[in-house]
Enzyme design. Sequence first.
Site, PDB file in Angstrom:
ATOM      1  N   ASP A  29      56.714  50.780  86.538  1.00 50.41           N
ATOM      2  CA  ASP A  29      57.290  49.858  85.551  1.00 50.41           C
ATOM      3  C   ASP A  29      57.014  48.400  85.933  1.00 50.41           C
ATOM      4  O   ASP A  29      56.891  48.069  87.110  1.00 50.41           O
ATOM      5  CB  ASP A  29      58.804  50.104  85.446  1.00 50.41           C
ATOM      6  CG  ASP A  29      59.387  49.537  84.158  1.00 50.41           C
ATOM      7  OD1 ASP A  29      58.604  49.198  83.250  1.00 50.41           O
ATOM      8  OD2 ASP A  29      60.620  49.430  84.066  1.00 50.41           O
ATOM      9  N   ASN A  77      57.873  55.502  74.383  1.00 56.66           N
ATOM     10  CA  ASN A  77      56.906  54.400  74.368  1.00 56.66           C
ATOM     11  C   ASN A  77      56.117  54.299  73.052  1.00 56.66           C
ATOM     12  O   ASN A  77      55.467  53.284  72.790  1.00 56.66           O
ATOM     13  CB  ASN A  77      55.934  54.486  75.557  1.00 56.66           C
ATOM     14  CG  ASN A  77      56.559  54.154  76.904  1.00 56.66           C
ATOM     15  OD1 ASN A  77      56.146  54.670  77.945  1.00 56.66           O
ATOM     16  ND2 ASN A  77      57.559  53.276  76.913  1.00 56.66           N
TER      17      ASN A  77
HETATM   18  C1  IPE Z   1      59.407  54.033  81.723  1.00 59.68           C
HETATM   19  O1  IPE Z   1      59.266  52.660  81.578  1.00 59.68           O
HETATM   20  C2  IPE Z   1      58.202  54.748  81.192  1.00 59.68           C
HETATM   21  C3  IPE Z   1      56.970  54.572  81.972  1.00 59.68           C
HETATM   22  C4  IPE Z   1      56.844  53.923  83.088  1.00 59.68           C
HETATM   23  C5  IPE Z   1      55.800  55.226  81.430  1.00 59.68           C
HETATM   24  P1  IPE Z   1      59.849  51.890  80.301  1.00 59.68           P
HETATM   25  O2  IPE Z   1      59.541  50.457  80.497  1.00 59.68           O
HETATM   26  O3  IPE Z   1      59.355  52.530  79.064  1.00 59.68           O
HETATM   27  O4  IPE Z   1      61.408  52.200  80.436  1.00 59.68           O
HETATM   28  P2  IPE Z   1      62.671  51.384  79.892  1.00 59.68           P
HETATM   29  O5  IPE Z   1      62.414  51.109  78.445  1.00 59.68           O
HETATM   30  O6  IPE Z   1      62.741  50.121  80.695  1.00 59.68           O
HETATM   31  O7  IPE Z   1      63.814  52.282  80.161  1.00 59.68           O
HETATM   32  C1  IPE Z   2      55.185  50.224  82.474  1.00 58.49           C
HETATM   33  O1  IPE Z   2      55.196  48.839  82.313  1.00 58.49           O
HETATM   34  C2  IPE Z   2      54.014  50.883  81.769  1.00 58.49           C
HETATM   35  C3  IPE Z   2      54.380  51.697  80.599  1.00 58.49           C
HETATM   36  C4  IPE Z   2      55.593  51.964  80.175  1.00 58.49           C
HETATM   37  C5  IPE Z   2      53.284  52.252  79.830  1.00 58.49           C
HETATM   38  P1  IPE Z   2      55.901  48.172  81.057  1.00 58.49           P
HETATM   39  O2  IPE Z   2      54.906  48.071  79.968  1.00 58.49           O
HETATM   40  O3  IPE Z   2      57.141  48.899  80.729  1.00 58.49           O
HETATM   41  O4  IPE Z   2      56.234  46.726  81.618  1.00 58.49           O
HETATM   42  P2  IPE Z   2      57.560  45.911  81.373  1.00 58.49           P
HETATM   43  O5  IPE Z   2      58.693  46.780  81.794  1.00 58.49           O
HETATM   44  O6  IPE Z   2      57.605  45.585  79.916  1.00 58.49           O
HETATM   45  O7  IPE Z   2      57.422  44.713  82.237  1.00 58.49           O
HETATM   46 MG    MG Z   3      59.060  48.744  81.299  1.00 59.35          MG
END
Ligand code: IPE
Ligand code: IPE
Ligand code: MG
Length: 249
Positions: A29, A77
């Site tokens: 993340d 997502n």
């Molecule tokens: C969790 O991260 C999913 C992945 C890393 C693929 P998100 O960024 O989607 O999770 P939330 O929304 O902060 O819970």
């Molecule tokens: C995790 O990084 C990757 C995926 C969920 C695909 P994020 O895209 O959630 O990055 P933040 O949390 O918005 O910084």
């Molecule tokens: Mg994230």
Amino acid sequence: MTAKPIVLQDLPPDLERERLPRHVAVIMDGNGRWAKRQGLPRVMGHKRGVDALKDLLRCCNDWGIKALTAYAFSTENWGRPLEEVDFLMALFERVLRKELREMMQENVQIRFVGNLNALPLSLQAEIERSMADTQNNPGIRFTVATNYGGRQEILHACRAIAQQVQQGLIQPEQIDEALFESHLYTAGICDPDLLIRTSGEMRISNFLLWQMAYAEMYITETLWPDFDRAEFHRALTAYQQRDRRFGKV
Ligand code: IPE
Ligand code: IPE
Ligand code: MG
């Protein structure tokens, strides 16, 4: 082949080989925030995130960790802007095509878990190819959770079991943990011993809900694209200091 860095290629001497986690799971993340801090579009964070994952996979291989599971795309997502979703799908496909040869050379056995049928067909084809080509590789078991949701996985298992009951193949009393697990996407892979989440968020976000029952959690403020061997070393050090009691005294 490019030369590997000399630093930390072998297991750092302060870590005990016998007490390494057998299976590490990671919620990658913070890609978007990483990009924002650099003044770049979010998707550039995803691109850099792939490099971090490649390094971690190689590191697990070098240090003798037998299984790595990475959360690449959750069922939630899909709710992101279309351009970001499209970018991610294209990125997964491109990376898979590009990295397959190296994974073969390094004996990686790659698997994808999640509702794969909903992914773009061209990505599904790459996924199938990579799983088929690497299925007998003796190295690390690398599982990529793509269009994965822990609740959906549990429902999927429930439906399959209910069908078997309906057909008279099993009795309800025969449903135990082992049977249930055999219907999960992760059947045959031991539960994660260590869960790492980057970017400081203290939540599971629908990842491996069943499998995480006794995982040790390690949360770091570091954003995923910055997660390197030194960071992984810190996570393993913390893990080795834990007292895993499993409900006992
Ligand atoms: C969790 O991260 C999913 C992945 C890393 C693929 P998100 O960024 O989607 O999770 P939330 O929304 O902060 O819970
Ligand atoms: C995790 O990084 C990757 C995926 C969920 C695909 P994020 O895209 O959630 O990055 P933040 O949390 O918005 O910084
Ligand atoms: Mg994230």
